[in-house]
Design a protein around this motif. Structure first.
Motif, short mmCIF file in Angstrom:
data_model
loop_
_atom_site.label_atom_id
_atom_site.label_comp_id
_atom_site.label_asym_id
_atom_site.label_seq_id
_atom_site.Cartn_x
_atom_site.Cartn_y
_atom_site.Cartn_z
N LEU A 72 0.82 -1.22 -0.04
CA LEU A 72 0.15 -0.02 -0.06
C LEU A 72 0.95 1.11 -0.27
O LEU A 72 1.99 1.15 0.65
CB LEU A 72 -1.05 -0.05 1.16
CG LEU A 72 -1.44 -1.19 1.62
CD1 LEU A 72 -2.45 -1.07 2.71
CD2 LEU A 72 -2.42 -1.66 0.19
N ARG A 73 0.50 2.11 -0.85
CA ARG A 73 1.44 3.39 -0.83
C ARG A 73 0.63 4.74 -0.19
O ARG A 73 -0.57 5.03 -0.38
CB ARG A 73 1.59 3.66 -2.44
CG ARG A 73 2.34 2.63 -2.86
CD ARG A 73 2.80 2.66 -4.35
NE ARG A 73 3.49 1.54 -4.86
CZ ARG A 73 3.28 0.36 -5.12
NH1 ARG A 73 1.88 0.20 -5.02
NH2 ARG A 73 4.05 -0.52 -5.57
N CYS A 74 1.38 5.68 0.18
CA CYS A 74 1.01 6.78 0.96
C CYS A 74 2.00 8.14 0.41
O CYS A 74 2.97 7.92 0.51
CB CYS A 74 1.11 6.50 2.26
SG CYS A 74 0.60 8.22 3.03
N SER A 75 1.29 9.08 0.14
CA SER A 75 2.04 10.44 -0.23
C SER A 75 1.31 11.53 0.92
O SER A 75 0.19 11.70 0.97
CB SER A 75 1.59 10.93 -1.53
OG SER A 75 2.25 9.99 -2.63
N PRO A 76 2.40 11.77 1.69
CA PRO A 76 2.02 12.98 2.89
C PRO A 76 1.48 14.19 2.25
O PRO A 76 1.86 14.48 1.10
CB PRO A 76 3.21 12.96 3.82
CG PRO A 76 4.22 12.69 2.83
CD PRO A 76 3.78 11.76 1.83
N LYS A 77 1.13 14.84 3.30
CA LYS A 77 0.59 16.03 2.69
C LYS A 77 1.67 17.22 2.76
O LYS A 77 2.76 16.93 3.48
CB LYS A 77 -0.22 16.83 4.26
CG LYS A 77 -0.85 18.26 4.00
CD LYS A 77 -1.57 18.37 5.30
CE LYS A 77 -2.16 19.88 5.48
NZ LYS A 77 -3.19 20.00 4.23
N SER A 78 1.61 18.13 1.81
CA SER A 78 2.63 18.96 1.57
C SER A 78 3.38 19.55 2.60
O SER A 78 2.76 20.19 3.96
CB SER A 78 2.31 20.22 0.34
OG SER A 78 3.40 20.91 0.44
N GLY A 79 4.61 19.50 2.83
CA GLY A 79 5.64 20.15 4.07
C GLY A 79 5.42 19.03 5.23
O GLY A 79 5.98 19.50 6.21
N HIS A 80 4.89 17.96 5.15
CA HIS A 80 5.16 16.67 6.19
C HIS A 80 6.22 15.85 5.79
O HIS A 80 6.14 15.27 4.82
CB HIS A 80 3.55 16.23 6.27
CG HIS A 80 2.84 17.01 6.80
ND1 HIS A 80 1.58 16.67 7.30
CD2 HIS A 80 2.43 18.48 7.09
CE1 HIS A 80 0.56 17.57 8.04
NE2 HIS A 80 1.44 18.50 7.54
N ASP A 81 6.87 15.53 6.98
CA ASP A 81 8.01 14.75 6.87
C ASP A 81 7.76 13.18 7.71
O ASP A 81 8.69 12.21 7.51
CB ASP A 81 9.17 15.38 6.95
CG ASP A 81 9.47 15.82 8.61
OD1 ASP A 81 10.36 16.44 8.96
OD2 ASP A 81 8.39 15.71 9.41
N THR A 82 6.72 13.37 8.18
CA THR A 82 6.54 11.96 9.22
C THR A 82 5.25 11.54 8.66
O THR A 82 4.24 11.92 8.58
CB THR A 82 6.41 12.35 10.56
OG1 THR A 82 7.60 13.30 11.12
CG2 THR A 82 6.11 11.23 11.79
N VAL A 83 5.43 10.03 8.65
CA VAL A 83 4.08 9.48 8.36
C VAL A 83 3.90 8.14 9.22
O VAL A 83 5.00 7.36 9.73
CB VAL A 83 4.55 8.51 6.74
CG1 VAL A 83 3.24 7.66 6.39
CG2 VAL A 83 4.60 9.77 5.72
N SER A 84 2.67 7.66 9.40
CA SER A 84 2.40 6.79 10.33
C SER A 84 1.23 6.09 9.82
O SER A 84 0.50 6.65 9.04
CB SER A 84 1.56 7.33 11.92
OG SER A 84 2.61 8.26 12.53
N TRP A 85 1.35 4.68 9.95
CA TRP A 85 0.41 3.75 9.44
C TRP A 85 -0.60 3.19 10.33
O TRP A 85 0.08 2.80 11.72
CB TRP A 85 0.99 3.05 8.64
CG TRP A 85 1.55 3.02 7.45
CD1 TRP A 85 2.77 3.49 7.23
CD2 TRP A 85 0.92 3.17 6.21
NE1 TRP A 85 3.01 3.79 5.89
CE2 TRP A 85 1.78 3.43 5.08
CE3 TRP A 85 -0.34 2.53 5.60
CZ2 TRP A 85 1.60 3.62 4.02
CZ3 TRP A 85 -0.69 2.64 4.24
CH2 TRP A 85 0.23 3.20 3.47
N TYR A 86 -2.12 3.13 10.31
CA TYR A 86 -2.85 2.61 11.11
C TYR A 86 -3.84 1.73 10.60
O TYR A 86 -3.98 1.54 9.34
CB TYR A 86 -3.72 3.76 11.83
CG TYR A 86 -3.00 4.69 12.34
CD1 TYR A 86 -2.27 5.78 12.10
CD2 TYR A 86 -3.40 4.64 14.07
CE1 TYR A 86 -1.54 6.72 12.95
CE2 TYR A 86 -2.66 5.48 14.86
CZ TYR A 86 -1.99 6.51 14.35
OH TYR A 86 -1.34 7.73 15.01
#
Lengths: 113, 110
Positions: free
Chosen positions: A21-35
């Motif tokens: 599964l793939r995710c692109s964060p919101k612009s300006g965000h550098d931290t990604v969490s999966w739930y």
């Protein structure tokens, strides 16, 4: 400004298969969490990525793994799928590792048959 | 164990009424308490959040009341509208990812 985006929207797999599964964060965000959100339940934390490293992990087996790329996008991989892995998988991003506010994507609905 | 207990599981409110959802937490180190709204087929969207240094925070029709000594916080939706019908989740954190309650399904009927 695009929010958090996830792909695919829906996915159907059979037991034993592997999924990404793939995710692109919101612009300006550098931290990604999966739930993981099972039907009728609240989201449960799987893991968090920052600076391309896994920083924290919830109570999920090693079958769940991830990756973060230099552009901050992220992947969630699940191996040896079980029926119980059927759920909505949510990606959330934040502008920093210690930032409280997390913005969620629409999720990927995974069905394991 | 880090838990957030949310009640009620479901709630039916008349249009124009007040919706109240409650949450209780165990970890006294928690210092951030958000509420999320989720519509079917969508991801959770942040509604409002509070820190324990204040007892109440209001944004439009949404208010969080916080009771540090009781380790409880609640969401009040004033003048509830049919468009507010959704599932609401409370959550908490302290230098950890969010810990969510199990959700409350709110139905606002005309």
């Amino acid at each position: 400004d695009a929010g958090v985006t996830q792909s695919p929207t829906h996915l159907i797999k059979t037991r034993g298969q592997q999924v990404t599964l793939r995710c692109s964060p919101k612009s300006g965000h550098d931290t990604v969490s999966w739930y993981q959100q099972a039907l009728g339940q609240g989201p449960q934390f799987i893991f968090q990525y920052y600076e391309e490293e896994e920083r924290q992990r919830g109570n999920f087996p090693d079958r769940f793994s991830g990756h973060q790329f230099p552009n901050y996008s992220s992947e969630l991989n699940v191996n040896a799928l079980l029926l119980g892995d059927s759920a909505l998988y949510l990606c959330a991003s934040s502008p920093g590792l210690m930032e409280d506010t997390q913005y969620f994507g629409p999720g990927t609905r995974l069905t394991v048959l | 164990q880090q838990q957030v207990k949310q009640s009620p599981q479901s709630l039916i409110v008349q249009k124009g009424g007040i919706s109240i959802i409650n949450c209780a937490y165990e970890n006294t180190a928690f210092d951030y308490f958000p509420w999320y709204q989720q519509f079917p087929g969508k991801g959770p969207a942040l509604l409002i959040a509070i820190r324990p240094d204040v007892s109440e925070k209001k944004e439009g029709r949404f208010t969080i009341s916080f009771n540090k000594s009781a380790k409880q916080f609640s969401l009040h939706i004033m003048d509830s509208q049919p468009g507010d019908s959704a599932t609401y989740f409370c959550a908490s954190r302290f230098s950890t990812p969010l810990v969510f309650g199990k959700g409350t399904r709110l139905s606002v009927i005309a």
